[in-house]
Design a protein around this motif. Structure first.
Motif, PDB file in Angstrom:
ATOM      1  N   LEU A   1      41.831  31.935  48.539  1.00 18.52           N
ATOM      2  CA  LEU A   1      42.843  30.892  48.388  1.00 18.52           C
ATOM      3  C   LEU A   1      42.322  29.711  47.576  1.00 18.52           C
ATOM      4  O   LEU A   1      43.024  29.194  46.704  1.00 18.52           O
ATOM      5  CB  LEU A   1      43.310  30.439  49.769  1.00 18.52           C
ATOM      6  N   VAL A   2      41.095  29.277  47.823  1.00 19.01           N
ATOM      7  CA  VAL A   2      40.518  28.163  47.063  1.00 19.01           C
ATOM      8  C   VAL A   2      40.454  28.522  45.579  1.00 19.01           C
ATOM      9  O   VAL A   2      40.822  27.725  44.717  1.00 19.01           O
ATOM     10  CB  VAL A   2      39.130  27.769  47.614  1.00 19.01           C
ATOM     11  N   GLU A   3      40.002  29.723  45.273  1.00 21.21           N
ATOM     12  CA  GLU A   3      39.928  30.142  43.872  1.00 21.21           C
ATOM     13  C   GLU A   3      41.313  30.176  43.229  1.00 21.21           C
ATOM     14  O   GLU A   3      41.487  29.729  42.089  1.00 21.21           O
ATOM     15  CB  GLU A   3      39.251  31.508  43.770  1.00 21.21           C
TER      16      GLU A   3
ATOM     17  N   ARG B   1      45.581  27.708  39.812  1.00 16.83           N
ATOM     18  CA  ARG B   1      46.977  27.264  39.688  1.00 16.83           C
ATOM     19  C   ARG B   1      47.098  25.778  39.350  1.00 16.83           C
ATOM     20  O   ARG B   1      47.916  25.390  38.526  1.00 16.83           O
ATOM     21  CB  ARG B   1      47.721  27.558  40.995  1.00 16.83           C
ATOM     22  N   PHE B   2      46.271  24.940  39.996  1.00 19.54           N
ATOM     23  CA  PHE B   2      46.415  23.490  39.849  1.00 19.54           C
ATOM     24  C   PHE B   2      45.299  22.834  39.037  1.00 19.54           C
ATOM     25  O   PHE B   2      45.314  21.624  38.840  1.00 19.54           O
ATOM     26  CB  PHE B   2      46.493  22.828  41.228  1.00 19.54           C
TER      27      PHE B   2
ATOM     28  N   VAL C   1      36.662  21.916  43.752  1.00 20.20           N
ATOM     29  CA  VAL C   1      36.494  23.171  43.037  1.00 20.20           C
ATOM     30  C   VAL C   1      37.446  23.117  41.839  1.00 20.20           C
ATOM     31  O   VAL C   1      38.638  22.840  42.015  1.00 20.20           O
ATOM     32  CB  VAL C   1      36.827  24.382  43.941  1.00 20.20           C
ATOM     33  N   VAL C   2      36.918  23.358  40.644  1.00 18.58           N
ATOM     34  CA  VAL C   2      37.746  23.325  39.445  1.00 18.58           C
ATOM     35  C   VAL C   2      37.850  24.725  38.869  1.00 18.58           C
ATOM     36  O   VAL C   2      36.970  25.570  39.057  1.00 18.58           O
ATOM     37  CB  VAL C   2      37.191  22.347  38.384  1.00 18.58           C
ATOM     38  N   SER C   3      38.943  24.963  38.151  1.00 18.60           N
ATOM     39  CA  SER C   3      39.139  26.291  37.556  1.00 18.60           C
ATOM     40  C   SER C   3      38.118  26.498  36.439  1.00 18.60           C
ATOM     41  O   SER C   3      37.628  25.548  35.850  1.00 18.60           O
ATOM     42  CB  SER C   3      40.558  26.439  37.022  1.00 18.60           C
ATOM     43  N   ARG C   4      37.816  27.730  36.176  1.00 17.93           N
ATOM     44  CA  ARG C   4      36.809  28.058  35.157  1.00 17.93           C
ATOM     45  C   ARG C   4      37.366  27.988  33.784  1.00 17.93           C
ATOM     46  O   ARG C   4      38.354  28.196  33.359  1.00 17.93           O
ATOM     47  CB  ARG C   4      36.274  29.456  35.387  1.00 17.93           C
TER      48      ARG C   4
END
Length: 135
Positions: A58-60, A65-66, A132-135
């Motif tokens: 879910l965190v990933e 998504r955001f 946590v940020v998206s890659r």
């Protein structure tokens, strides 16, 4: 400021997930975690209560998504830590060492070794907060 948050309390309680309102949020959660997942809307907290086992996935997905997600994890500091934590595998840990020892990390930091495998720290509950940020 991030658009989504995840909170994991100490113990076996479900994680609390907050995300911006959208009509399809429940469907989105099911698309990420599967149709057998039972997210419950908590009106009081204005969050989704979801099984702890889905936290990493879910965190990933929330970060993707955001763009980012703020994660808060509570850790128990009122019991002992030992080789079960240090030798652990996987992500779920609510050990008093706040993950410092989990999976063989720096198990000697801020701990007093007592006996062959036992590590001792002060009592209480502590939190770790990170983004946590998206890659």
């Amino acid at each position: 400021m991030t658009a989504a948050t995840v909170y994991r309390p100490v113990g076996t309680a479900r994680i609390k997930v907050r995300l911006p309102y959208a009509v399809g949020n429940r469907a989105w959660i099911h698309s990420i975690l599967g149709d057998l997942t039972r997210p419950e809307w908590n009106r009081e907290d204005k969050s989704w209560d979801i099984s702890r086992q889905h936290m990493r996935t879910l965190v990933e997905a929330l970060a993707e998504r955001f763009g980012s997600v703020d994660v808060t994890i509570d850790f128990r500091t009122n019991s002992r830590c030992d080789d079960r934590c240090r030798d652990a595998e996987g992500d779920d840990c609510d050990c008093q060492c706040m993950g410092e020892n989990h999976g063989g990390a720096a198990y000697w930091r801020n701990w007093r070794e007592v006996g062959e495998t036992t590590l001792v720290a002060t009592a209480g509950i502590s939190q770790r907060v990170f983004r946590v940020v998206s890659r």
